[in-house]
Design a protein around this motif. Sequence first.
Motif, mmCIF file in Angstrom:
data_model
loop_
_atom_site.group_PDB
_atom_site.id
_atom_site.type_symbol
_atom_site.label_atom_id
_atom_site.label_comp_id
_atom_site.label_asym_id
_atom_site.label_seq_id
_atom_site.Cartn_x
_atom_site.Cartn_y
_atom_site.Cartn_z
ATOM 1 N N SER A 92 -28.552 -16.349 -14.301
ATOM 2 C CA SER A 92 -27.896 -15.183 -13.694
ATOM 3 C C SER A 92 -26.602 -14.867 -14.431
ATOM 4 O O SER A 92 -26.304 -13.690 -14.705
ATOM 5 N N GLU A 93 -25.837 -15.897 -14.766
ATOM 6 C CA GLU A 93 -24.596 -15.689 -15.522
ATOM 7 C C GLU A 93 -24.888 -15.058 -16.881
ATOM 8 O O GLU A 93 -24.167 -14.170 -17.334
ATOM 9 N N LEU A 94 -25.948 -15.530 -17.538
ATOM 10 C CA LEU A 94 -26.305 -14.986 -18.844
ATOM 11 C C LEU A 94 -26.753 -13.529 -18.728
ATOM 12 O O LEU A 94 -26.437 -12.710 -19.590
ATOM 13 N N ALA A 95 -27.491 -13.201 -17.663
ATOM 14 C CA ALA A 95 -27.935 -11.815 -17.444
ATOM 15 C C ALA A 95 -26.730 -10.901 -17.220
ATOM 16 O O ALA A 95 -26.696 -9.772 -17.718
ATOM 17 N N VAL A 96 -25.729 -11.396 -16.488
ATOM 18 C CA VAL A 96 -24.509 -10.621 -16.266
ATOM 19 C C VAL A 96 -23.776 -10.428 -17.597
ATOM 20 O O VAL A 96 -23.362 -9.317 -17.936
ATOM 21 N N ALA A 97 -23.655 -11.496 -18.369
ATOM 22 C CA ALA A 97 -22.960 -11.423 -19.658
ATOM 23 C C ALA A 97 -23.658 -10.466 -20.624
ATOM 24 O O ALA A 97 -23.009 -9.785 -21.421
ATOM 25 N N ALA A 98 -24.998 -10.387 -20.536
ATOM 26 C CA ALA A 98 -25.767 -9.511 -21.424
ATOM 27 C C ALA A 98 -25.814 -8.069 -20.926
ATOM 28 O O ALA A 98 -26.337 -7.196 -21.609
ATOM 29 N N GLY A 99 -25.290 -7.818 -19.731
ATOM 30 C CA GLY A 99 -25.269 -6.473 -19.187
ATOM 31 C C GLY A 99 -26.554 -6.066 -18.476
ATOM 32 O O GLY A 99 -26.723 -4.902 -18.120
ATOM 33 N N ALA A 100 -27.453 -7.015 -18.257
ATOM 34 C CA ALA A 100 -28.719 -6.709 -17.572
ATOM 35 C C ALA A 100 -28.556 -6.718 -16.059
ATOM 36 O O ALA A 100 -29.440 -6.277 -15.329
ATOM 37 N N LEU A 101 -27.428 -7.211 -15.608
ATOM 38 C CA LEU A 101 -27.178 -7.398 -14.189
ATOM 39 C C LEU A 101 -25.681 -7.266 -13.947
ATOM 40 O O LEU A 101 -24.882 -7.795 -14.722
ATOM 41 N N ALA A 102 -25.315 -6.551 -12.906
ATOM 42 C CA ALA A 102 -23.898 -6.426 -12.555
ATOM 43 C C ALA A 102 -23.490 -7.661 -11.750
ATOM 44 O O ALA A 102 -24.279 -8.178 -10.959
ATOM 45 N N GLU A 103 -22.282 -8.110 -11.959
ATOM 46 C CA GLU A 103 -21.808 -9.316 -11.274
ATOM 47 C C GLU A 103 -21.885 -9.185 -9.759
ATOM 48 O O GLU A 103 -22.234 -10.138 -9.062
ATOM 49 N N ASP A 104 -21.604 -7.989 -9.235
ATOM 50 C CA ASP A 104 -21.639 -7.821 -7.780
ATOM 51 C C ASP A 104 -23.067 -7.780 -7.218
ATOM 52 O O ASP A 104 -23.264 -7.825 -6.018
ATOM 53 N N GLU A 105 -24.066 -7.701 -8.092
ATOM 54 C CA GLU A 105 -25.459 -7.761 -7.642
ATOM 55 C C GLU A 105 -25.908 -9.192 -7.332
ATOM 56 O O GLU A 105 -26.906 -9.393 -6.661
ATOM 57 N N VAL A 106 -25.186 -10.152 -7.861
ATOM 58 C CA VAL A 106 -25.533 -11.557 -7.646
ATOM 59 C C VAL A 106 -24.970 -11.970 -6.289
ATOM 60 O O VAL A 106 -23.830 -12.392 -6.164
ATOM 61 N N ASN A 107 -25.794 -11.804 -5.255
ATOM 62 C CA ASN A 107 -25.409 -12.149 -3.893
ATOM 63 C C ASN A 107 -26.521 -12.999 -3.270
ATOM 64 O O ASN A 107 -27.501 -13.327 -3.944
ATOM 65 N N ASP A 108 -26.377 -13.321 -2.004
ATOM 66 C CA ASP A 108 -27.355 -14.184 -1.335
ATOM 67 C C ASP A 108 -28.768 -13.593 -1.364
ATOM 68 O O ASP A 108 -29.739 -14.303 -1.593
ATOM 69 N N GLY A 109 -28.880 -12.300 -1.138
ATOM 70 C CA GLY A 109 -30.189 -11.653 -1.159
ATOM 71 C C GLY A 109 -30.848 -11.741 -2.527
ATOM 72 O O GLY A 109 -32.046 -11.987 -2.647
ATOM 73 N N PHE A 110 -30.035 -11.540 -3.557
ATOM 74 C CA PHE A 110 -30.539 -11.640 -4.927
ATOM 75 C C PHE A 110 -31.008 -13.065 -5.212
ATOM 76 O O PHE A 110 -32.111 -13.266 -5.725
ATOM 77 N N ILE A 111 -30.173 -14.033 -4.869
ATOM 78 C CA ILE A 111 -30.518 -15.440 -5.109
ATOM 79 C C ILE A 111 -31.787 -15.817 -4.351
ATOM 80 O O ILE A 111 -32.681 -16.476 -4.899
ATOM 81 N N ASP A 112 -31.901 -15.393 -3.099
ATOM 82 C CA ASP A 112 -33.117 -15.665 -2.313
ATOM 83 C C ASP A 112 -34.356 -15.095 -2.996
ATOM 84 O O ASP A 112 -35.401 -15.738 -3.059
#
Length: 175
Positions: A92-112
Amino acid sequence: MQDMNMDAGQEVQATEEEQAMLEQMFGMALEMIHGEGQSGDAIANMVMQAQDITQGIGQATATVLIGVEKKAGQIPDDIKLPLGQEIVAELSELAVAAGALAEDEVNDGFIDAVVSQAYSEYITLKEQMGTLDPDELEASVSEAEQLMGTSARGGGQQQPQQQPQQQKPRGLLGV
């Protein structure tokens, strides 16, 4: 690395041996994820080229976990779950760093959603490899149900089992 969590509100401290094993296994996972060449490229492609980022990270998590199992041998279940969580966090951190995912999208629902996808993919891959042990699967599903506080089986399995008993054929003409 985080302490091993067994329940949302209950932290379980890992023994020194478990913590050392988790760190060793996570080191292997990091080598696969960040490795140069085919392994690292394949993991990155799973994440970056998936239509749904949760699906991509889930698939990559399952692939890395199985790769670590192949390298290290059987991984105890009490290590496998926190290892999977660490892999999800790293990807998830790598996806955020690559711009494929916004940091605020990484929440409990996303992780689940990612964990659910990873679990499904893990089972599918193990089944395709012919290494899925039905007893291990039952224990794993039961443990996951306890951890998640839900039932993956619900009433769905019981319903079809009861219908054939009620509608037993009596003969050619139903008599």
